[in-house]
Design a protein around this motif. Sequence first.
Motif, short mmCIF file in Angstrom:
data_model
loop_
_atom_site.label_atom_id
_atom_site.label_comp_id
_atom_site.label_asym_id
_atom_site.label_seq_id
_atom_site.Cartn_x
_atom_site.Cartn_y
_atom_site.Cartn_z
N ILE A 18 38.76 41.86 34.00
CA ILE A 18 39.68 41.18 34.91
C ILE A 18 41.10 41.70 34.73
O ILE A 18 41.83 41.92 35.70
CB ILE A 18 39.62 39.65 34.69
CG1 ILE A 18 38.25 39.12 35.14
CG2 ILE A 18 40.75 38.94 35.45
CD1 ILE A 18 38.01 37.67 34.78
N TRP A 19 41.48 41.96 33.49
CA TRP A 19 42.81 42.54 33.23
C TRP A 19 42.93 43.91 33.90
O TRP A 19 43.95 44.20 34.55
CB TRP A 19 43.03 42.66 31.73
CG TRP A 19 44.25 43.45 31.37
CD1 TRP A 19 45.55 43.13 31.63
CD2 TRP A 19 44.28 44.72 30.70
NE1 TRP A 19 46.39 44.12 31.16
CE2 TRP A 19 45.64 45.09 30.59
CE3 TRP A 19 43.30 45.55 30.17
CZ2 TRP A 19 46.02 46.29 29.98
CZ3 TRP A 19 43.68 46.72 29.56
CH2 TRP A 19 45.04 47.08 29.46
N ILE A 20 41.90 44.73 33.76
CA ILE A 20 41.91 46.05 34.41
C ILE A 20 42.01 45.90 35.92
O ILE A 20 42.82 46.58 36.59
CB ILE A 20 40.62 46.83 34.05
CG1 ILE A 20 40.62 47.20 32.57
CG2 ILE A 20 40.47 48.06 34.93
CD1 ILE A 20 41.61 48.27 32.19
N LEU A 71 35.08 37.88 44.75
CA LEU A 71 36.29 37.34 44.14
C LEU A 71 37.51 38.25 44.30
O LEU A 71 38.64 37.78 44.25
CB LEU A 71 36.07 37.09 42.65
CG LEU A 71 35.03 36.03 42.27
CD1 LEU A 71 34.92 35.93 40.76
CD2 LEU A 71 35.38 34.69 42.88
N PHE A 72 37.27 39.57 44.47
CA PHE A 72 38.38 40.54 44.49
C PHE A 72 38.36 41.40 45.75
O PHE A 72 37.29 41.64 46.33
CB PHE A 72 38.29 41.47 43.27
CG PHE A 72 38.43 40.80 41.95
CD1 PHE A 72 39.67 40.49 41.42
CD2 PHE A 72 37.30 40.49 41.20
CE1 PHE A 72 39.80 39.88 40.19
CE2 PHE A 72 37.41 39.89 39.96
CZ PHE A 72 38.66 39.58 39.45
N GLU A 108 43.35 42.07 44.55
CA GLU A 108 43.84 40.71 44.77
C GLU A 108 42.72 39.74 44.45
O GLU A 108 41.58 39.93 44.88
CB GLU A 108 44.29 40.54 46.21
CG GLU A 108 44.79 39.14 46.55
CD GLU A 108 45.12 38.98 48.03
OE1 GLU A 108 45.29 37.80 48.46
OE2 GLU A 108 45.18 40.00 48.75
N PHE A 109 43.03 38.69 43.71
CA PHE A 109 42.03 37.70 43.33
C PHE A 109 41.93 36.61 44.39
O PHE A 109 42.94 36.11 44.88
CB PHE A 109 42.40 37.08 41.98
CG PHE A 109 41.41 36.06 41.47
CD1 PHE A 109 40.11 36.44 41.16
CD2 PHE A 109 41.79 34.75 41.30
CE1 PHE A 109 39.20 35.52 40.68
CE2 PHE A 109 40.89 33.81 40.82
CZ PHE A 109 39.58 34.20 40.50
N LEU A 110 40.72 36.27 44.79
CA LEU A 110 40.44 35.26 45.82
C LEU A 110 41.23 35.52 47.11
O LEU A 110 42.01 34.67 47.56
CB LEU A 110 40.73 33.85 45.29
CG LEU A 110 39.84 33.35 44.14
CD1 LEU A 110 40.27 31.97 43.71
CD2 LEU A 110 38.36 33.34 44.57
N PRO A 111 41.05 36.69 47.72
CA PRO A 111 41.79 37.01 48.95
C PRO A 111 41.38 36.11 50.10
O PRO A 111 40.20 35.72 50.21
CB PRO A 111 41.40 38.47 49.22
CG PRO A 111 40.05 38.61 48.58
CD PRO A 111 40.11 37.75 47.34
N TYR A 137 35.48 42.40 48.79
CA TYR A 137 35.08 43.69 49.31
C TYR A 137 33.57 43.83 49.48
O TYR A 137 33.09 44.81 50.07
CB TYR A 137 35.59 44.81 48.39
CG TYR A 137 34.97 44.85 47.01
CD1 TYR A 137 33.74 45.45 46.78
CD2 TYR A 137 35.64 44.29 45.92
CE1 TYR A 137 33.18 45.49 45.52
CE2 TYR A 137 35.08 44.33 44.65
CZ TYR A 137 33.86 44.93 44.46
OH TYR A 137 33.30 44.95 43.21
N ALA A 138 32.78 42.86 48.97
CA ALA A 138 31.33 42.98 49.06
C ALA A 138 30.69 41.60 49.00
O ALA A 138 31.33 40.61 48.63
CB ALA A 138 30.78 43.87 47.95
N SER A 139 29.42 41.55 49.35
CA SER A 139 28.67 40.29 49.35
C SER A 139 28.04 40.02 47.99
O SER A 139 28.12 40.84 47.07
CB SER A 139 27.58 40.34 50.43
OG SER A 139 26.71 41.43 50.20
#
Length: 220
Positions: free
Chosen positions: A26-28, A121-122, A131-134, A139-141
């Motif tokens: 998550i940090w990355i 989530l991203f 971006e978290f929780l856009p 970007y995917a299912s």
Amino acid sequence: MKRLSILQQAALVVFAVLLLDQSVKIWIKMTMKIGDSFQVFGNWFYILFTENKGMAFGMEFGGDFGKLALSLFRIVAVIGIGWYLHKLSKSNASKGLIFGLALVLAGALGNIIDSMVYGMLFTDSYGRMAEFLPAAGGYASFLHGRVVDMLYFPLFEGFYPSWIPFVGGEEFVFFRPIFNIADSSISIGVVYLLIFHRKELFKEEHKTIEDQETPAKNAE
């Protein structure tokens, strides 16, 4: 203080590996773009942000359908390992055997989490930090998220001798694959089991097969 049971100790190992693995990922995701890197130690240890759709160490498997199949296989494998760990905790299996399996389970779970939910989530990380929780969605299912990798150890590099067919004269890097903490946990767990607990592991597997066959024989 009440002493933890062997199963609770195994769960603690799994939790610790998962916490470290997911914290780093998550940090990355939140601070780097795909392809960003920085040195950790000299020229032999880098943090290099990549993502892959498939197996450990950046290998891929059969496009979107292969990705889905691999994710489902991982889930089944994790359920199987979890069941086996629970069974071993009720027997006289050694702590070392259970510890090794816990490392494998933790690594498998770490990469499953990426596949299951990271895509939702991203946003993607190409040319930008994720971006978290856009608001527009990820970007995917479900089950199609990419696995985050970042550990790169180019310990040494050089050129293949000219007499080697196909690759003679080409540059090589060892170790080229980029991986993550979950991959490391799986690899360490498997190597540890094969070196120190191979006989016990195969003995337990044989016993499990015999236990499954006994009711069928009795029914006859």
